[in-house]
Design a protein around this motif. Sequence first.
Motif, short mmCIF file in Angstrom:
data_model
loop_
_atom_site.label_atom_id
_atom_site.label_comp_id
_atom_site.label_asym_id
_atom_site.label_seq_id
_atom_site.Cartn_x
_atom_site.Cartn_y
_atom_site.Cartn_z
N ASN A 29 29.73 -12.74 19.80
CA ASN A 29 30.08 -12.90 21.21
C ASN A 29 31.56 -12.66 21.49
OD1 ASN A 29 27.43 -13.64 22.03
ND2 ASN A 29 27.77 -15.70 21.19
N GLY A 30 32.25 -11.98 20.56
CA GLY A 30 33.63 -11.61 20.81
C GLY A 30 34.66 -12.53 20.20
N GLN A 31 34.23 -13.47 19.33
CA GLN A 31 35.22 -14.32 18.67
C GLN A 31 35.96 -13.53 17.59
OE1 GLN A 31 31.88 -14.93 18.63
NE2 GLN A 31 31.43 -17.09 18.96
N VAL A 32 37.25 -13.74 17.52
CA VAL A 32 38.08 -13.20 16.44
C VAL A 32 38.64 -14.39 15.68
CG1 VAL A 32 40.05 -11.75 15.85
CG2 VAL A 32 38.68 -11.22 17.87
N MET A 33 38.33 -14.50 14.39
CA MET A 33 38.62 -15.71 13.64
C MET A 33 39.42 -15.42 12.37
SD MET A 33 34.84 -17.43 14.07
CE MET A 33 34.01 -15.84 13.98
N PHE A 34 40.32 -16.35 12.05
CA PHE A 34 41.08 -16.33 10.80
C PHE A 34 40.77 -17.63 10.06
CE2 PHE A 34 43.33 -13.43 13.49
CZ PHE A 34 43.94 -12.50 12.65
N GLY A 35 40.34 -17.53 8.80
CA GLY A 35 40.07 -18.71 8.00
C GLY A 35 41.22 -18.99 7.05
N LEU A 36 41.93 -20.09 7.27
CA LEU A 36 43.09 -20.45 6.46
C LEU A 36 42.91 -21.84 5.86
CD1 LEU A 36 45.92 -19.33 8.93
CD2 LEU A 36 44.85 -17.97 7.13
N HIS A 74 40.12 -29.23 3.61
CA HIS A 74 41.36 -28.58 4.04
C HIS A 74 41.12 -27.19 4.66
CE1 HIS A 74 43.53 -31.74 1.94
NE2 HIS A 74 42.81 -31.48 0.85
N ARG A 75 39.95 -26.99 5.26
CA ARG A 75 39.66 -25.70 5.87
C ARG A 75 40.11 -25.68 7.33
NH1 ARG A 75 33.44 -24.98 4.12
NH2 ARG A 75 33.46 -27.15 4.81
N ARG A 76 40.59 -24.53 7.74
CA ARG A 76 41.07 -24.36 9.11
C ARG A 76 40.62 -23.01 9.64
NH1 ARG A 76 47.22 -25.57 10.20
NH2 ARG A 76 46.31 -27.64 10.44
N VAL A 77 40.16 -23.01 10.89
CA VAL A 77 39.75 -21.77 11.56
C VAL A 77 40.55 -21.63 12.85
CG1 VAL A 77 37.89 -20.48 12.67
CG2 VAL A 77 37.43 -21.78 10.58
N ILE A 78 41.21 -20.49 13.00
CA ILE A 78 41.91 -20.16 14.24
C ILE A 78 41.05 -19.13 14.97
CG2 ILE A 78 44.08 -19.39 15.25
CD1 ILE A 78 45.33 -19.88 12.46
N ARG A 79 40.69 -19.46 16.21
CA ARG A 79 39.71 -18.64 16.93
C ARG A 79 40.22 -18.29 18.32
NH1 ARG A 79 36.03 -21.98 16.52
NH2 ARG A 79 34.71 -21.06 14.89
N VAL A 119 40.83 -25.31 14.64
CA VAL A 119 39.85 -26.35 14.28
C VAL A 119 39.92 -26.60 12.79
CG1 VAL A 119 37.43 -27.01 14.27
CG2 VAL A 119 38.34 -25.67 16.18
N ASP A 120 40.19 -27.84 12.40
CA ASP A 120 40.21 -28.24 10.99
C ASP A 120 38.89 -28.90 10.61
OD1 ASP A 120 42.75 -27.27 10.77
OD2 ASP A 120 43.73 -29.22 10.98
N SER A 121 38.47 -28.70 9.38
CA SER A 121 37.26 -29.34 8.88
C SER A 121 37.51 -29.88 7.49
CB SER A 121 36.09 -28.33 8.88
OG SER A 121 36.41 -27.19 8.09
#
Length: 372
Positions: A139-146, A176-181, A171-173
């Motif tokens: 649906n057009g999300q652009v995500m970076f997993g850091l 120690h996972r982080r997603v920038i969306r 969003v942190d989970s």
Amino acid sequence: NNFERVITPVRRHHDGPLLRITPWGQLPMRMTPEHKVLRATRRRHSIHSPRMNRHWWTYSEPEWTESKNLRVGDLVLFPRIKEEEKGEALKLPERGPLPDQSVTVGKHWSKLKGDSLELNPQTLEALGLYIAEGCTGANGQVMFGLSAEQTELTSKVVRWFEGLGLRPTVVDSDRHRRVIRACSKQIAELMRHLFGKSAPEKRIPHERLMLPNEKLVCLVRGMWEGDGNVAQTGARAARYSTVSRFLAKQLFAALVKMGYMPNLSVNKVAGKVSGGGLEIVSRHDLFTVSVSGKQLGQFVEEALGLKKRDFRGNRQLNRGHIDERFYYLPVRSIESEHYRGWVYNLEVQGHSSYVGSFVVHNSMGVNLPARR
């Protein structure tokens, strides 16, 4: 040292010996014994006196020779890309149609500030990071997993999104996972088209390999910030790992273009189960591109933009040699095996040679490098 279009692959059946030639720093190639390879040789010179001990190498001019004439220690050649394009901007895809029931009433509204991405250092670094850690949604999300600990890198990505006119969320989970969306169908479509949809398909767009070195270094830096590291102990090296064979070969070529002498290796872990009781099955082999030896300090400081580090005690030797035309790779081993099946050749527009792990000659349908 320039790119040309492949006209067509040609194949024939072969029943006989094949040579498996493995250079230091590159993946092996298999070919028929009569196939020609671009080779150079070198000679070591020494001066010994009470005041000085000096050693140096002299190199012959490259020449074509049949692969059966190669010997361990001979040099096979990988070319430095000379072709360059300025690459000022990337044009964004057109906005999609905006439907209203059964008719189209216009185009989707976009938050983006322009119709193109300027290829400045900030954007190139973000694109490199996307190659390493990015993905897109339907649906057009652009995500970076850091990692949640990568606060500086998070700030870089957020600022880049905001500079485009988007509103990113972080969003942190657990673990120690982080997603920038951020959401933009235009950016998402562009990323999928240029860089591939999944990790095994990741690639550097062909035109970006021809960027001037001062721009290419920003792309490489972003990639290293995502999937790279610099080892502080043991065999000290800067390493980049990926499951994309194509991306690993492109990164190798990019580093050679920039004047470095990288190494490319593969860890064949596909289908194997990891240890430690986790029982994780690897789906793909892992390719690693590394820079070590005398060039490591320069690479860390100039290419990665990190503080100069003291690698005292590290191995200073680089087995290869580089000049303005080629990266010279010593042959590590030559093995012969019997092969029965198809072997292939590439017809290249305007040239009689092409590059696999090193430069080989177009056989013109007679003696063809083996490819399954």
